[in-house]
Design a protein around this motif. Sequence first.
Motif, PDB file in Angstrom:
ATOM      1  N   ALA A  75       0.832  -1.208   0.000  1.00 64.40           N
ATOM      2  CA  ALA A  75       0.000   0.000   0.000  1.00 64.40           C
ATOM      3  C   ALA A  75       0.863   1.252   0.000  1.00 64.40           C
ATOM      4  O   ALA A  75       0.541   2.250  -0.667  1.00 64.40           O
ATOM      5  CB  ALA A  75      -0.929  -0.004   1.215  1.00 64.40           C
ATOM      6  N   ALA A  76       1.977   1.208   0.730  1.00 60.09           N
ATOM      7  CA  ALA A  76       2.890   2.352   0.762  1.00 60.09           C
ATOM      8  C   ALA A  76       3.451   2.639  -0.623  1.00 60.09           C
ATOM      9  O   ALA A  76       3.607   3.805  -1.011  1.00 60.09           O
ATOM     10  CB  ALA A  76       4.026   2.094   1.747  1.00 60.09           C
ATOM     11  N   LYS A  77       3.744   1.597  -1.376  1.00 58.71           N
ATOM     12  CA  LYS A  77       4.254   1.776  -2.731  1.00 58.71           C
ATOM     13  C   LYS A  77       3.218   2.468  -3.620  1.00 58.71           C
ATOM     14  O   LYS A  77       3.550   3.381  -4.382  1.00 58.71           O
ATOM     15  CB  LYS A  77       4.642   0.410  -3.309  1.00 58.71           C
ATOM     16  CG  LYS A  77       4.943   0.396  -4.802  1.00 58.71           C
ATOM     17  CD  LYS A  77       6.105   1.292  -5.173  1.00 58.71           C
ATOM     18  CE  LYS A  77       6.414   1.171  -6.677  1.00 58.71           C
ATOM     19  NZ  LYS A  77       7.253   2.300  -7.166  1.00 58.71           N
ATOM     20  N   ILE A  78       1.960   2.053  -3.502  1.00 58.64           N
ATOM     21  CA  ILE A  78       0.891   2.690  -4.285  1.00 58.64           C
ATOM     22  C   ILE A  78       0.763   4.167  -3.912  1.00 58.64           C
ATOM     23  O   ILE A  78       0.645   5.039  -4.785  1.00 58.64           O
ATOM     24  CB  ILE A  78      -0.451   1.963  -4.060  1.00 58.64           C
ATOM     25  CG1 ILE A  78      -0.389   0.531  -4.615  1.00 58.64           C
ATOM     26  CG2 ILE A  78      -1.598   2.727  -4.735  1.00 58.64           C
ATOM     27  CD1 ILE A  78      -1.605  -0.315  -4.279  1.00 58.64           C
ATOM     28  N   ILE A  79       0.797   4.456  -2.612  1.00 62.67           N
ATOM     29  CA  ILE A  79       0.658   5.846  -2.165  1.00 62.67           C
ATOM     30  C   ILE A  79       1.825   6.697  -2.649  1.00 62.67           C
ATOM     31  O   ILE A  79       1.634   7.825  -3.125  1.00 62.67           O
ATOM     32  CB  ILE A  79       0.540   5.907  -0.632  1.00 62.67           C
ATOM     33  CG1 ILE A  79      -0.792   5.310  -0.181  1.00 62.67           C
ATOM     34  CG2 ILE A  79       0.669   7.346  -0.147  1.00 62.67           C
ATOM     35  CD1 ILE A  79      -0.944   5.229   1.324  1.00 62.67           C
ATOM     36  N   ALA A  80       3.035   6.166  -2.535  1.00 62.80           N
ATOM     37  CA  ALA A  80       4.207   6.926  -2.986  1.00 62.80           C
ATOM     38  C   ALA A  80       4.102   7.224  -4.482  1.00 62.80           C
ATOM     39  O   ALA A  80       4.415   8.335  -4.930  1.00 62.80           O
ATOM     40  CB  ALA A  80       5.489   6.154  -2.687  1.00 62.80           C
ATOM     41  N   ASP A  81       3.651   6.233  -5.252  1.00 65.20           N
ATOM     42  CA  ASP A  81       3.439   6.460  -6.690  1.00 65.20           C
ATOM     43  C   ASP A  81       2.426   7.580  -6.908  1.00 65.20           C
ATOM     44  O   ASP A  81       2.592   8.429  -7.795  1.00 65.20           O
ATOM     45  CB  ASP A  81       2.929   5.180  -7.360  1.00 65.20           C
ATOM     46  CG  ASP A  81       4.006   4.125  -7.528  1.00 65.20           C
ATOM     47  OD1 ASP A  81       5.180   4.400  -7.208  1.00 65.20           O
ATOM     48  OD2 ASP A  81       3.674   3.018  -7.989  1.00 65.20           O
ATOM     49  N   ALA A  82       1.365   7.571  -6.091  1.00 65.22           N
ATOM     50  CA  ALA A  82       0.295   8.566  -6.240  1.00 65.22           C
ATOM     51  C   ALA A  82       0.741   9.967  -5.865  1.00 65.22           C
ATOM     52  O   ALA A  82       0.068  10.949  -6.204  1.00 65.22           O
ATOM     53  CB  ALA A  82      -0.917   8.165  -5.408  1.00 65.22           C
TER      54      ALA A  82
END
Length: 207
Positions: free
Chosen positions: A128-135
């Motif tokens: 989830a952290a990876k998705i947020i960082a991408d966002a």
Amino acid sequence: MIGRKFLLAGLCIMMFFSGYSVHAEEIKFQDVGEDHWAKDTIQWAVNEKIVDGYPDNTFKPEQVVGQKEFIALLVRTYKPSDFSLDDPNNTGEWSYPYTHFAFSYGWYVIVPFHQPKGSDIGLARGQAAKIIADATGKNYNQQDSIRYLLDNGFVEGKVDNSFEGFKEGDPLTRAEALTMIKRVRSKLDKLQKSPKETVKYEPKSEK
């Protein structure tokens, strides 16, 4: 005449507060008590039409959140102008508009092989952290994504705000997912596209 004016003013005030109380009425779930740590966040998400409960009047705050569900929560929170639920290529999958949006923005999306239609995969906190960082417009690996988010206050750890305290391998619950997203919303005005090239995160130097 003066008494009539006061009566009318009083009626107006009663109508105003009556309307407000209806709008601000708390939505109660059987499994979210008054002392639940995420009660206010869940209430916020329901009021903002980001998420719903289940037909049996439960919210299942400790249930592991799915990847499609998490992306949908993120998109619904921001309501980007270039997002649409209507897509001629949609084959009937509820999550298609959300995952399609994520792909178009270059976000990290796991595509498992032979996944039955309508199914979802549970997310770990690090994923989830990876998705947020991408966002937020970055493209770091999962570990650097966690460090970047912690350093910049986008998320908080599970145990503490160290990398180890974030607990990247732990499953992410529905309540935790909303807590993460609400905090990101307070820091990030608009969802961003993730660059194609993965780069190394360089922590800010301490002054």
